[in-house]
Every structure is written in C-alpha cells, then in structure tokens.
Design a protein around this motif. Structure first.
Motif, mmCIF file in Angstrom:
data_model
loop_
_atom_site.group_PDB
_atom_site.id
_atom_site.type_symbol
_atom_site.label_atom_id
_atom_site.label_comp_id
_atom_site.label_asym_id
_atom_site.label_seq_id
_atom_site.Cartn_x
_atom_site.Cartn_y
_atom_site.Cartn_z
ATOM 1 N N GLU A 167 51.665 91.595 17.230
ATOM 2 C CA GLU A 167 53.012 91.275 16.760
ATOM 3 C C GLU A 167 53.555 89.964 17.321
ATOM 4 O O GLU A 167 54.384 89.305 16.680
ATOM 5 N N ARG A 168 53.118 89.562 18.514
ATOM 6 C CA ARG A 168 53.696 88.370 19.162
ATOM 7 C C ARG A 168 53.601 87.137 18.288
ATOM 8 O O ARG A 168 54.513 86.314 18.251
ATOM 9 N N ARG A 169 52.458 86.975 17.620
ATOM 10 C CA ARG A 169 52.240 85.749 16.861
ATOM 11 C C ARG A 169 52.702 85.894 15.408
ATOM 12 O O ARG A 169 52.622 84.929 14.632
ATOM 13 N N ALA A 170 53.162 87.070 15.009
ATOM 14 C CA ALA A 170 53.667 87.261 13.651
ATOM 15 C C ALA A 170 55.141 86.879 13.648
ATOM 16 O O ALA A 170 55.987 87.657 14.077
ATOM 17 N N PRO A 171 55.487 85.689 13.208
ATOM 18 C CA PRO A 171 56.856 85.203 13.383
ATOM 19 C C PRO A 171 57.852 85.934 12.496
ATOM 20 O O PRO A 171 57.545 86.332 11.368
ATOM 21 N N ALA A 172 59.048 86.116 13.025
ATOM 22 C CA ALA A 172 60.143 86.695 12.269
ATOM 23 C C ALA A 172 61.106 85.586 11.883
ATOM 24 O O ALA A 172 61.379 84.685 12.674
ATOM 25 N N GLY A 173 61.624 85.662 10.667
ATOM 26 C CA GLY A 173 62.662 84.718 10.268
ATOM 27 C C GLY A 173 62.197 83.618 9.346
ATOM 28 O O GLY A 173 61.071 83.601 8.843
ATOM 29 N N VAL A 188 56.821 78.421 22.200
ATOM 30 C CA VAL A 188 57.682 79.540 22.556
ATOM 31 C C VAL A 188 57.325 80.749 21.707
ATOM 32 O O VAL A 188 57.218 80.644 20.480
ATOM 33 N N TRP A 189 57.123 81.891 22.359
ATOM 34 C CA TRP A 189 56.971 83.179 21.684
ATOM 35 C C TRP A 189 58.080 84.103 22.139
ATOM 36 O O TRP A 189 58.492 84.079 23.313
ATOM 37 N N THR A 190 58.560 84.944 21.215
ATOM 38 C CA THR A 190 59.480 86.018 21.584
ATOM 39 C C THR A 190 58.942 87.325 21.016
ATOM 40 O O THR A 190 58.314 87.349 19.956
#
Length: 453
Positions: free
Chosen positions: A325-331, A157-159
């Motif tokens: 940015e898609r693959r740079a995870p946040a959190g 899953v990507w966001t």
C-alpha cells in the motif's frame, strides 16, 4: 570470463561462466536474455549459486530499469538459484532497447564499476525524516530548510496509515557544499523536530545519496521502524490486497499468497518486505492477469524455521499489506514542470497546497537542474478527493505553465498474457491442492525437467 555470445536481435543472448562484481562481491554464473521464446515478453533467466539476497538483487536491477515483471518462476532449494522473469517495458512491450539489455547483463553479471555508481546525488547531505503525518507538513519542512539557507536538491516522501517517511537531499545555499557545520546540523534537527510532532518523530543525517531502489528500500525500512503496519483508528483500513499464509509441514515451508492490484515495482516491494523481516524465499511463482497480480512464495525464517505462531503470521500479513500500500498513491497527481534551480516555485507550490487545505500523500522532487517534473499526489485534509475548484484556483495561482494535473503515466500498448495459475485459491485449504507440485512446475518452467506431471 567466457566470450559473450550474440545472435540476431530475437535470438538468445547469454553471458556464462563465473562473473564476479568488484563492488558487491556477487557471483552470478549465467544470465540469458531471450526475445525469441515468448511473443509478448522478454525472458531474463538467471542461474547462480544461492546466497542471501540474490532474488532481491535480481528484482532490484529489473525494477530500476522501469521494467514490469509479468511472470516469474523462482527456485533456490539446495545450493543453486534459478529464476525466469518475463518482463516488458513500461508500454507493455518486449525489450527492444539494446542499451537496456546491456545494462541488465552488466548489472547482473559483469564486473563493471560504472554500473550502480553513476546514480545519485554526489556530496549532498541526506536528511531522514519520519513521524506522524499531517496536512501541510511538507510545506513546513521546506520552509524551515529555506529559512536555514539549505537548498533542497531531491526529495522523496511516502505516507501511509497516518505516518510519513521522507528523504530530503540538501546542500548549502549558494555554495552547493555539503552541510558539515555541526552547530547548523543540530539547529536543523531541533527546528524539524518541532515541525514533525509526535513521539515517533525522528531526524537524522546521512552522507549516502539517492540511489534508485536503494532509496525505496530505505523508505520501506523507515516506515516499518515507525510501525506503519499498525492501523490507526482514524485511518481507513479498506484495501484491495489479500495476503494469506499457511504452513506446509511436510516440506517445512510457510507459503505466502498475495493477491492485489498490479502496479510498477510491486514484486520489489513484497520481496523487500520479506527479506527485511529475515525470511528467505526458496520458491516462488508470480503472475499478472489483467490488472491483478498473484504472488506465491515458499519461505522459511533465516534460522530455518517456519512461521510458528498466530502473532507472527499476523505481523507478516500486515507488513506485506503495508509494503503493497505504501507505494500506491492516494489522490490527484500534480506535476510542477518548470525549471526551478533556486526552489522558489517549490516553496510556493507546497505553501499553496497547505493554505488550501490539501494533504500531500506522496511526493518526488527531482534534482534542481533536472528537466523531469516534480510530482505530488494530493487529497483534501480528510483524505477525500480534492475539490476541482480548489485545484483550479491553485493552478491559476502557480501558473498553468508551471503546474498541471496529470494521470499516472502507466502506458500499455502490448497485449497482456493470461497465466495458468490457480489464482482463485486464496483460501488456506484450497491452496494446498496444487502447492505440492510447485517445485516441479518451477523446474519445468526453468527447462530443467521435461514434464511437471
């Protein structure tokens, strides 16, 4: 096929001659893997007849082996492709594993049908899901599938920018068979469309399996299809990536410069984005300095033209920024580490995230029989860091032996090399000072001319 030449461990290894791949029709004429030239990186040199997608093909092979491309020089004007890639393993060291070296040689050169075919999930049904993201979405998807007696095999899953793209591999609960009942397929689609709200929601089934970076490329395409490069008003536009484009009219190139934080698979993502937008990369220089990455590409559209309008320029810039940015995870990274063949723990964990107001910004669920951890990146509902007390309560509920907080596992023990590029030249005018010599520099770095002066 000519004989394979082998010296000592640190000497040059090469596979030469015309080598055709039975499954893809590729024809890479020479692959050289060299551990002697550079003190800190392994050199992978590729010479091949130029053809569509050859650069992405090479980068994909290196990326699937979890190698980091520290530097690269690419030149493919005329009929020939030449590339030099300075790579390290995930610890930042030269490649010492003989199996990895052999895999590179086979993947890029040998007609070995086992290469690329041993990955993936056999005979599973792959569900494609894309649309508007919201807190609790992943939990609701898993709950629907469980209610319909579908067992989750793998998930990715990507966001990004308020959108979500997911690939979920499922099978019939109990039997492990593919889902082929058309009535059940329609029911799954109907139920999931009710879960993924918004006009952009789409659900489709595919018989293809999870295949390394093939999955990532498909997620890129899914995200582009729902236009995640268009910023939503509720999403912050803060980014540390910089993309600039200028045209070099004399040579009929558009020149793309990318400056951003370095991370694994970065080059794959940018090359993938340009390729999927139907641009051809003729020359390129890649460098990393510390934690920053610098990429320069000389491109033309597939029809031979340069970027011709401001609207096209802005679209390319936004698409590249989104790919970065898609693959740079946040959190915060959480790992579900217990064996879970029936996926009960997976359902409980994602339901607990939802009940505690957490959003899953990225997820990768490994095979149900794998020993690898299932990874989730979580924030609070607003995208801010999750409250440590909330995380502690979730871990207590799931069990400290099952769920843990983990830092990103990007290990670096080897020294990082500083490059010699003019990395501060992000402005359009400043870049032209050294761009005219890039072709010569590439040929010099490839060892094809004696001087780049």
């Amino acid at each position: 096929m000519e004989d394979f030449k082998e010296g000592s461990t640190n000497q040059r290894r090469s596979r030469s001659g015309e080598i055709a791949s039975a499954d893809s029709g590729k024809n890479i004429d020479k692959v050289v893997i060299d551990n002697a030239v550079c003190a800190t990186t392994t050199l992978v040199k590729v010479d091949s007849e130029r053809k569509d997608g050859i650069l992405l093909e090479v980068v994909q092979v290196l990326t699937e082996l979890d190698l980091s491309i520290q530097k690269a020089y690419i030149s493919s004007d005329g009929r020939w492709f030449m590339g030099v890639f300075h790579v390290t393993d995930r610890r930042g060291c030269k490649i010492a594993d003989e199996a990895v070296i052999l895999h590179i040689e086979k993947s890029l050169g040998a007609a070995d049908e086992t290469v690329g075919s041993s990955r993936g999930v056999d005979d599973a049904t792959v569900l494609e899901l894309s649309g508007t993201d919201r807190p609790g979405l992943l939990s609701d998807v898993f709950a629907v599938l469980a209610d319909l007696h579908c067992l989750v095999v793998k998930t990715k899953v990507w966001t990004h920018n308020g959108r979500v793209a997911a690939l979920v591999s499922v099978e019939e609960e109990g039997s492990g068979d593919r889902i082929e009942d058309l009535n059940k397929v329609r029911l799954i689609e109907t139920r999931l469309r009710n879960v993924v709200r918004g006009a952009t929601a789409s659900v489709s089934f595919s018989s293809s399996s999870f295949r390394g970076t093939d999955t990532d490329r498909h997620l890129h395409r899914m995200m582009s299809a729902i236009r995640d490069y268009e910023r939503l008003a509720v999403v912050s536009t803060a980014s540390d990536s910089s993309v600039s484009i200028q045209n070099w009219e004399e040579r009929a190139y558009s020149i793309v410069n990318v400056h951003c934080s370095d991370r694994p698979k970065l080059l794959f993502d940018t090359v993938c984005a340009l390729t999927d937008m139907n641009y051809v990369i003729f020359h390129g220089t890649i460098n990393t300095i510390g934690e920053r990455a610098y990429q320069e590409f000389f491109i033309r559209h597939a029809d031979g033209g340069t970027i011709s309008s401001e609207a096209e320029k802005q679209r390319v810039i936004h698409c590249l920024q989104s790919a970065i940015e898609r693959r740079a995870p946040a959190g915060l990274r959480l790992e579900l580490i217990s064996a879970d063949p029936h996926r009960r723990l997976l359902l409980e964990a994602t339901r607990t995230f939802r009940e505690n107001g957490l959003s899953v910004t990225m997820a990768e669920v490994s095979g149900k029989d794998d020993t690898e951890a299932n990874v989730f990146y979580v924030t609070d509902a607003s995208g801010s860091p999750a409250d440590p007390k909330t995380i502690g309560a979730i871990i207590d509920r799931i069990g400290a032996g099952n769920l843990r907080v983990s830092e990103d596992r990007v290990e670096r023990t080897g020294p990082m090399q500083s490059g010699s590029l003019g990395v501060e030249s992000s402005a359009a005018g400043a870049g032209l000072f050294y761009l005219g010599g890039l072709v010569k520099r590439n040929l010099y770095n490839l060892g094809l001319i004696r001087s780049c002066s």
